[in-house]
Design an enzyme around this catalytic site. Structure first.
Site, PDB file in Angstrom:
ATOM      1  N   LYS A   1       0.840  -1.255  -0.069  1.00  0.00           N
ATOM      2  CA  LYS A   1      -0.064   0.024   0.094  1.00  0.00           C
ATOM      3  C   LYS A   1       0.920   1.109   0.072  1.00  0.00           C
ATOM      4  O   LYS A   1       2.202   1.420   0.262  1.00  0.00           O
ATOM      5  CB  LYS A   1      -0.894   0.030   1.078  1.00  0.00           C
ATOM      6  CG  LYS A   1      -2.065  -1.332   1.247  1.00  0.00           C
ATOM      7  CD  LYS A   1      -2.748  -1.073   2.465  1.00  0.00           C
ATOM      8  CE  LYS A   1      -3.829  -2.250   2.381  1.00  0.00           C
ATOM      9  NZ  LYS A   1      -4.780  -2.323   3.642  1.00  0.00           N
TER      10      LYS A   1
ATOM     11  N   HIS B   1      -1.568  -5.728   1.542  1.00  0.00           N
ATOM     12  CA  HIS B   1      -2.900  -6.468   1.088  1.00  0.00           C
ATOM     13  C   HIS B   1      -2.771  -7.664   0.702  1.00  0.00           C
ATOM     14  O   HIS B   1      -1.930  -7.965  -0.169  1.00  0.00           O
ATOM     15  CB  HIS B   1      -3.822  -5.598   0.091  1.00  0.00           C
ATOM     16  CG  HIS B   1      -5.047  -6.191  -0.497  1.00  0.00           C
ATOM     17  ND1 HIS B   1      -6.073  -6.316   0.188  1.00  0.00           N
ATOM     18  CD2 HIS B   1      -5.043  -7.121  -1.547  1.00  0.00           C
ATOM     19  CE1 HIS B   1      -6.928  -7.089  -0.525  1.00  0.00           C
ATOM     20  NE2 HIS B   1      -6.378  -7.757  -1.674  1.00  0.00           N
TER      21      HIS B   1
ATOM     22  N   GLU C   1      -9.428 -10.222  -8.155  1.00  0.00           N
ATOM     23  CA  GLU C   1      -8.291  -9.045  -7.745  1.00  0.00           C
ATOM     24  C   GLU C   1      -7.036  -9.173  -8.983  1.00  0.00           C
ATOM     25  O   GLU C   1      -6.669  -7.982  -9.403  1.00  0.00           O
ATOM     26  CB  GLU C   1      -7.633  -9.412  -6.508  1.00  0.00           C
ATOM     27  CG  GLU C   1      -8.519  -8.731  -5.350  1.00  0.00           C
ATOM     28  CD  GLU C   1      -8.420  -9.089  -4.047  1.00  0.00           C
ATOM     29  OE1 GLU C   1      -9.048  -8.821  -3.163  1.00  0.00           O
ATOM     30  OE2 GLU C   1      -7.198  -9.421  -3.753  1.00  0.00           O
TER      31      GLU C   1
HETATM   32  P1  IDP Z   1      -7.829  -7.273   5.117  1.00  0.00           P
HETATM   33  O1  IDP Z   1      -7.014  -6.170   4.566  1.00  0.00           O
HETATM   34  O2  IDP Z   1      -7.054  -7.791   6.372  1.00  0.00           O
HETATM   35  O3  IDP Z   1      -8.271  -8.287   4.186  1.00  0.00           O
HETATM   36  P2  IDP Z   1     -10.341  -5.728   5.242  1.00  0.00           P
HETATM   37  O4  IDP Z   1     -11.369  -6.210   6.518  1.00  0.00           O
HETATM   38  O5  IDP Z   1     -10.591  -6.581   3.970  1.00  0.00           O
HETATM   39  O6  IDP Z   1      -9.085  -6.275   5.888  1.00  0.00           O
HETATM   40  O7  IDP Z   1     -10.271  -4.372   5.235  1.00  0.00           O
HETATM   41  C1  IDP Z   1      -9.613  -3.936   4.255  1.00  0.00           C
HETATM   42  C2  IDP Z   1      -8.568  -2.614   4.715  1.00  0.00           C
HETATM   43  O8  IDP Z   1      -9.508  -1.711   5.066  1.00  0.00           O
HETATM   44  C3  IDP Z   1      -7.663  -3.067   5.558  1.00  0.00           C
HETATM   45  O9  IDP Z   1      -6.434  -3.790   5.361  1.00  0.00           O
HETATM   46  C4  IDP Z   1      -7.413  -1.714   6.402  1.00  0.00           C
HETATM   47  O10 IDP Z   1      -6.585  -1.013   5.687  1.00  0.00           O
HETATM   48  C5  IDP Z   1      -8.774  -1.078   6.154  1.00  0.00           C
HETATM   49  N1  IDP Z   1      -9.537  -1.053   7.223  1.00  0.00           N
HETATM   50  C6  IDP Z   1     -10.136  -1.981   7.842  1.00  0.00           C
HETATM   51  N2  IDP Z   1     -10.847  -1.933   8.946  1.00  0.00           N
HETATM   52  C7  IDP Z   1     -10.729  -0.819   9.185  1.00  0.00           C
HETATM   53  C8  IDP Z   1     -11.008   0.087  10.325  1.00  0.00           C
HETATM   54  O11 IDP Z   1     -11.724  -0.238  11.250  1.00  0.00           O
HETATM   55  N3  IDP Z   1     -10.592   1.520  10.289  1.00  0.00           N
HETATM   56  C9  IDP Z   1      -9.874   2.023   9.016  1.00  0.00           C
HETATM   57  N4  IDP Z   1      -9.420   1.213   8.350  1.00  0.00           N
HETATM   58  C10 IDP Z   1      -9.888  -0.218   8.165  1.00  0.00           C
HETATM   59 MG    MG Z   2      -9.923  -8.029   2.898  1.00  0.00          MG
END
Ligand code: IDP
Ligand code: MG
Length: 151
Positions: free
Chosen positions: A12, A118, A129
């Site tokens: 990122k 990610h 993706e």
């Molecule tokens: P992941 O990246 O571990 O798969 P996801 O739930 O898919 O997690 O969320 C995507 C991205 O969104 C996370 O990597 C993070 O950058 C952001 N994110 C997730 N939850 C939060 C939050 O509660 N606050 C701010 N950003 C968040």
């Molecule tokens: Mg995710």
């Protein structure tokens, strides 16, 4: 489980800015995964909205898109045994405060909204993706290493 399984891994904008491209790539190389696609992209908000479509109802969605569009990302596809699940284990938990030391997020990050990297969460989302980020296709090549990494 296939040795040809592919996952989409992305460094990122915070990971790029902080000079962590090399260390993150090194971990995937050293683990035995094969790099089959890589590029530096400054993605548009529209493209990122597609990537994070499943999260569009979340309160943090606008901030997430702004962060992800703030600078270039390194888009990659890594191939190898159980690449999707193992890639996620190498990344660590979504919230870096809950990520184990030894994981990428557990070693390099502190805040959920600045978590460096990610990784696809299922083989199905990996396929989507990879198609979204690499419409031109990935690179096919052979290495001589497979017998040294897989039984
Ligand atoms: P992941 O990246 O571990 O798969 P996801 O739930 O898919 O997690 O969320 C995507 C991205 O969104 C996370 O990597 C993070 O950058 C952001 N994110 C997730 N939850 C939060 C939050 O509660 N606050 C701010 N950003 C968040
Ligand atoms: Mg995710």
């Amino acid at each position: 489980m296939s040795i040809k399984e592919q996952t989409y891994i992305m460094i990122k904008p915070d990971g790029v800015q902080r000079g962590l491209v090399g260390p993150i790539i090194s971990r995937f190389e050293a683990r035995g995964f094969k790099l089959v696609a890589l590029k530096l992209v400054h993605a548009t908000p529209e493209h990122l909205q597609k990537h994070y479509e499943d999260l569009k109802e979340k309160s943090f969605f606008p901030g997430l898109i702004k962060y992800m569009a703030s600078g270039p990302v390194v888009a990659m596809v890594w191939e190898g045994l159980d690449a999707v699940k193992t890639g996620r284990v190498m990344l660590g938990a979504t919230n870096p405060l809950a990520s184990a030391p030894g994981t990428i997020r557990g070693d390099y990050a502190l805040a959920v909204g600045r978590n460096i990297c990610h990784g696809s969460d299922s083989v199905d989302s990996a396929k989507k993706e990879i198609a979204l980020w690499f419409p031109e296709g990935i690179v096919q090549y052979n290495t001589l290493l497979a017998p040294m990494i897989f039984e």
